[in-house]
Design a protein around this motif. Sequence first.
Motif, PDB file in Angstrom:
ATOM      1  N   GLY A  14     -11.817  10.528   5.698  1.00 60.33           N
ATOM      2  CA  GLY A  14     -12.849   9.532   5.447  1.00 60.33           C
ATOM      3  C   GLY A  14     -12.687   8.675   4.213  1.00 60.33           C
ATOM      4  N   ILE A  15     -11.553   8.746   3.531  1.00 68.36           N
ATOM      5  CA  ILE A  15     -11.335   7.925   2.342  1.00 68.36           C
ATOM      6  C   ILE A  15     -10.923   6.517   2.768  1.00 68.36           C
ATOM      7  CG2 ILE A  15      -9.936   7.615   0.263  1.00 68.36           C
ATOM      8  CD1 ILE A  15      -9.636  10.628   0.116  1.00 68.36           C
ATOM      9  N   ASN A  16     -11.618   5.511   2.249  1.00 71.74           N
ATOM     10  CA  ASN A  16     -11.300   4.110   2.538  1.00 71.74           C
ATOM     11  C   ASN A  16     -10.188   3.669   1.592  1.00 71.74           C
ATOM     12  OD1 ASN A  16     -11.211   1.318   2.913  1.00 71.74           O
ATOM     13  ND2 ASN A  16     -13.412   1.173   3.277  1.00 71.74           N
ATOM     14  N   SER A  17      -8.954   3.803   2.027  1.00 75.32           N
ATOM     15  CA  SER A  17      -7.809   3.540   1.159  1.00 75.32           C
ATOM     16  C   SER A  17      -7.722   2.079   0.750  1.00 75.32           C
ATOM     17  CB  SER A  17      -6.511   3.968   1.851  1.00 75.32           C
ATOM     18  OG  SER A  17      -6.303   3.224   3.041  1.00 75.32           O
ATOM     19  N   LEU A  18      -8.026   1.170   1.669  1.00 74.28           N
ATOM     20  CA  LEU A  18      -7.936  -0.260   1.364  1.00 74.28           C
ATOM     21  C   LEU A  18      -8.907  -0.641   0.254  1.00 74.28           C
ATOM     22  CD1 LEU A  18      -6.824  -3.071   2.014  1.00 74.28           C
ATOM     23  CD2 LEU A  18      -8.614  -3.295   3.755  1.00 74.28           C
ATOM     24  N   LYS A  19     -10.152  -0.228   0.384  1.00 72.80           N
ATOM     25  CA  LYS A  19     -11.175  -0.544  -0.617  1.00 72.80           C
ATOM     26  C   LYS A  19     -10.814   0.053  -1.975  1.00 72.80           C
ATOM     27  CE  LYS A  19     -16.127  -0.004  -1.537  1.00 72.80           C
ATOM     28  NZ  LYS A  19     -17.418   0.543  -1.006  1.00 72.80           N
ATOM     29  N   LEU A  20     -10.325   1.289  -1.966  1.00 73.15           N
ATOM     30  CA  LEU A  20      -9.993   1.976  -3.216  1.00 73.15           C
ATOM     31  C   LEU A  20      -8.820   1.296  -3.918  1.00 73.15           C
ATOM     32  CD1 LEU A  20     -10.908   4.427  -4.837  1.00 73.15           C
ATOM     33  CD2 LEU A  20      -9.222   5.785  -3.606  1.00 73.15           C
ATOM     34  N   LYS A  21      -7.792   0.932  -3.161  1.00 70.03           N
ATOM     35  CA  LYS A  21      -6.626   0.279  -3.751  1.00 70.03           C
ATOM     36  C   LYS A  21      -6.975  -1.097  -4.321  1.00 70.03           C
ATOM     37  CE  LYS A  21      -3.067   2.530  -0.932  1.00 70.03           C
ATOM     38  NZ  LYS A  21      -2.020   2.307   0.104  1.00 70.03           N
ATOM     39  N   ILE A  22      -7.814  -1.837  -3.620  1.00 70.74           N
ATOM     40  CA  ILE A  22      -8.216  -3.155  -4.107  1.00 70.74           C
ATOM     41  C   ILE A  22      -9.012  -3.032  -5.397  1.00 70.74           C
ATOM     42  CG2 ILE A  22      -9.673  -5.158  -3.597  1.00 70.74           C
ATOM     43  CD1 ILE A  22      -8.878  -4.917  -0.696  1.00 70.74           C
ATOM     44  N   ARG A  23      -9.907  -2.047  -5.461  1.00 70.02           N
ATOM     45  CA  ARG A  23     -10.723  -1.847  -6.664  1.00 70.02           C
ATOM     46  C   ARG A  23      -9.855  -1.533  -7.881  1.00 70.02           C
ATOM     47  NH1 ARG A  23     -14.808   2.724  -5.205  1.00 70.02           N
ATOM     48  NH2 ARG A  23     -14.904   2.790  -7.487  1.00 70.02           N
ATOM     49  N   ILE A  24      -8.897  -0.633  -7.709  1.00 66.73           N
ATOM     50  CA  ILE A  24      -8.071  -0.238  -8.848  1.00 66.73           C
ATOM     51  C   ILE A  24      -7.117  -1.362  -9.248  1.00 66.73           C
ATOM     52  CG2 ILE A  24      -6.118   0.840  -7.641  1.00 66.73           C
ATOM     53  CD1 ILE A  24      -7.983   2.297 -10.663  1.00 66.73           C
ATOM     54  N   MET A  25      -6.660  -2.161  -8.272  1.00 67.79           N
ATOM     55  CA  MET A  25      -5.806  -3.298  -8.575  1.00 67.79           C
ATOM     56  C   MET A  25      -6.578  -4.365  -9.357  1.00 67.79           C
ATOM     57  SD  MET A  25      -2.787  -4.720  -8.421  1.00 67.79           S
ATOM     58  CE  MET A  25      -1.754  -4.147  -7.064  1.00 67.79           C
ATOM     59  N   CYS A  26      -7.813  -4.626  -8.965  1.00 68.44           N
ATOM     60  CA  CYS A  26      -8.638  -5.619  -9.662  1.00 68.44           C
ATOM     61  C   CYS A  26      -8.919  -5.177 -11.096  1.00 68.44           C
ATOM     62  CB  CYS A  26      -9.944  -5.847  -8.912  1.00 68.44           C
ATOM     63  SG  CYS A  26      -9.770  -6.715  -7.348  1.00 68.44           S
ATOM     64  N   LEU A  27      -9.207  -3.890 -11.276  1.00 67.19           N
ATOM     65  CA  LEU A  27      -9.451  -3.365 -12.618  1.00 67.19           C
ATOM     66  C   LEU A  27      -8.200  -3.496 -13.480  1.00 67.19           C
ATOM     67  CD1 LEU A  27     -11.399  -1.776 -14.507  1.00 67.19           C
ATOM     68  CD2 LEU A  27     -10.346   0.317 -13.621  1.00 67.19           C
ATOM     69  N   SER A  28      -7.060  -3.135 -12.920  1.00 67.19           N
ATOM     70  CA  SER A  28      -5.793  -3.235 -13.642  1.00 67.19           C
ATOM     71  C   SER A  28      -5.457  -4.677 -13.984  1.00 67.19           C
ATOM     72  CB  SER A  28      -4.682  -2.609 -12.799  1.00 67.19           C
ATOM     73  OG  SER A  28      -3.443  -2.673 -13.462  1.00 67.19           O
ATOM     74  N   ALA A  29      -5.700  -5.589 -13.038  1.00 65.95           N
ATOM     75  CA  ALA A  29      -5.412  -7.008 -13.256  1.00 65.95           C
ATOM     76  C   ALA A  29      -6.268  -7.579 -14.374  1.00 65.95           C
ATOM     77  CB  ALA A  29      -5.642  -7.791 -11.967  1.00 65.95           C
TER      78      ALA A  29
END
Length: 323
Positions: free
Chosen positions: A199-214
């Motif tokens: 049930g982990i939403n991988s797409l949402k999680l990856k986008i969130r961490i990428m935006c934070l890193s950016a």
Amino acid sequence: MRLQKYYVAMTLGFVLLILPVFLTDKHHLNIAVMTLMYAALALFWNWVGGYTGQLSFAHIVFFGIGAYTSTLLFLHFNVSPWLGMLVGGILSSVIAGFLSYWTVRLKGPFFALATLALSQVSLIVAVFWKDLTGGSQGLSLPLAMSFQNMLFDSKAAYYFIICVLVLIGLSVSVRIENSRTGYLLKALKLSEAAAEAVGINSLKLKIRIMCLSAFFTSLAGTFYAQYIMYIDPYSVFNLELNILMILIVMIGGQAAYLGPMIGALLLVPVNEVLRSELAQFGDGIHGMLYGAILMLIIILAPQGVIGMLRKWNTRRLSKYQSE
């Protein structure tokens, strides 16, 4: 364990804050500033590359956006870089979210190749869009020293600015490691298919961490522009800079809040010392020796210094328990 990590981070922060008292030489202080800047960049890259296992070459895009956004706003609209760096960070986050939506779906080397292509396209755009970026000639900041302009006569002021950015990066890293988000990221790194199955939403999680890193990588780009007082496409959209972020994390240890700090402290000062001490023997000598040192570290500690220390500690505990 969580409190222990915070205590270590606080102790490290205290050491960093008092370090300028002992660095009276401008050259040594400059090395300290650059070391912390690379440590900050490695910390921010580690959130994506270390915790999710995605090999990103797009971070120089965010670094360049931060540098150019604050510089252009300052030169053309007299906007303070303190505000310009936030604008650049938000712009980088928006672009990272848009790009991530299409690239994080890619697996393995295809993600790395996609981000590599993005970085090179950004470089080409910056070189040929002369009306905006100044092209290969770059942009220079005026000698208008003031706090509002983030321009100072003393390198110590820049040291404390980048020190604050590093401490924020360390705090966020500790928070990630000990939060639900951190555990989800580790699950994605181990097996994305298994993580999605529960049930982990991988797409949402990856986008969130990428935006934070950016966002934070963009802040470092603004700092670099103000510190050097000159930017051009080849300095801020430089692929070697992104590779150095990756090397620092690999040498220090991935998915560990202290890994980027250790990697930066090992690589950056050593490179600067070798360059200055061996310059008389030719341009390529220091590079050869530096490369040999990197190879030796990777051979001795393939999982980074943090991984080597963890393995040594595990063996020590096993030996102690057996006795």
